[in-house]
Design an enzyme around this catalytic site. Structure first.
Site, short mmCIF file in Angstrom:
data_model
loop_
_atom_site.label_atom_id
_atom_site.label_comp_id
_atom_site.label_asym_id
_atom_site.label_seq_id
_atom_site.Cartn_x
_atom_site.Cartn_y
_atom_site.Cartn_z
N GLN A 77 0.84 -1.19 0.00
CA GLN A 77 0.00 0.00 0.00
C GLN A 77 0.88 1.25 0.00
O GLN A 77 1.97 1.24 -0.54
CB GLN A 77 -0.96 -0.06 1.19
CG GLN A 77 -1.87 -1.30 1.10
CD GLN A 77 -3.19 -1.11 1.78
OE1 GLN A 77 -3.80 -0.05 1.74
NE2 GLN A 77 -3.67 -2.18 2.41
N GLY A 143 8.43 -3.63 -0.92
CA GLY A 143 7.43 -3.89 -1.94
C GLY A 143 8.09 -4.36 -3.21
O GLY A 143 9.07 -3.76 -3.66
N LEU A 155 13.33 -2.23 -1.38
CA LEU A 155 13.18 -1.79 0.01
C LEU A 155 13.48 -0.31 0.15
O LEU A 155 14.15 0.29 -0.70
CB LEU A 155 14.10 -2.60 0.93
CG LEU A 155 15.61 -2.39 0.80
CD1 LEU A 155 16.12 -1.24 1.67
CD2 LEU A 155 16.36 -3.67 1.17
N CYS A 172 1.77 1.88 4.83
CA CYS A 172 1.51 0.50 4.41
C CYS A 172 0.11 0.04 4.81
O CYS A 172 -0.14 -1.17 4.97
CB CYS A 172 2.58 -0.44 4.95
SG CYS A 172 4.24 0.04 4.42
#
Length: 227
Positions: A77, A143, A155, A172
């Site tokens: 997210q 992600g 990262l 997130c």
């Protein structure tokens, strides 16, 4: 050749770069690579930006204000990038390295945990929330995207940055998630201190023995240019 490619990885060190050209360059690299293309790591910082992952929900972007919100095709997210945060993108042929996606995620999390241990910071991963944490506070976001059996994205490790923009989002997707960074836990630690430890820890964990370090920049179309 295959054995040599398994050992080799190119580490590109960028200066501060806008998010979108770097994202475009990752897509271009992944689309064009073949089974003879060496894996790469890209180290970069981004100007202030919120990126919304594939699972992102608009309600987690609370008050973006003057910080742009960019849609990304990575997993996860919303998160924040800004100067003083080390972003490390991992562009890896997973089949050639015989790595599953979960194995890569674990290797990335263990890379950050090992890097933080170098600075005497006790950190851990959580099964319910990807990333790395110190106590209850998040210090690193994660992600990935997999295409053609190859990874990209990676990262974002908070080192010495302004953390206040994280208050404008639910990091997130977790309301009230508190963030931390290395320099708040060990004053004086910089990106220059951290980046070599981060890269070398990852190379050791994943098993690369022939890294090549190259300083690079990008043009406006997202094409790499020698730095």
């Amino acid at each position: 050749m295959t054995h040599l490619l398994q050992d080799k990885i190119i580490v590109r060190q960028f200066d501060v770069q806008p998010y979108e050209p770097v994202s475009l360059a990752m897509h271009n690299f992944t689309d064009r690579r073949d089974d003879k293309t060496p894996d790469e790591i890209w180290l970069v910082q981004h100007p202030r930006v919120f990126t919304q992952g594939q699972a992102g929900k608009a309600e987690h972007v609370l008050m973006p204000g003057d910080i742009p919100v960019i849609q990304s095709d990575r997993g996860g997210q919303v998160t924040y990038h800004g100067p003083g945060q080390q972003v490390m993108y991992v562009l890896i042929d997973l089949k050639r390295r015989k790595l599953g996606v979960r194995q890569l995620v674990t290797a990335i999390e263990n890379t950050v945990i090992g890097t933080l241990a170098h600075f005497h910071i006790d950190a851990h991963a959580r099964p319910d929330a990807p990333g790395v944490y110190v106590g209850e506070r998040k210090i690193c976001s994660l992600g990935l995207r997999i295409r053609k059996g190859c990874s990209f994205h990676g990262l974002a490790l908070n080192i010495a940055m302004d953390l206040s923009p994280f208050l404008r989002i639910n990091p997130c997707g977790y309301a009230g998630m508190e963030m931390t960074q290395i320099s708040d836990l060990v004053p004086g630690v910089t990106l220059d201190d951290t980046a070599p430890v981060l890269v070398n820890t990852f190379l050791l964990l994943v098993g690369y023995s022939a890294p090549e370090f190259i300083p690079w920049n990008l043009d406006v179309q997202g094409e790499p240019l020698p730095g």
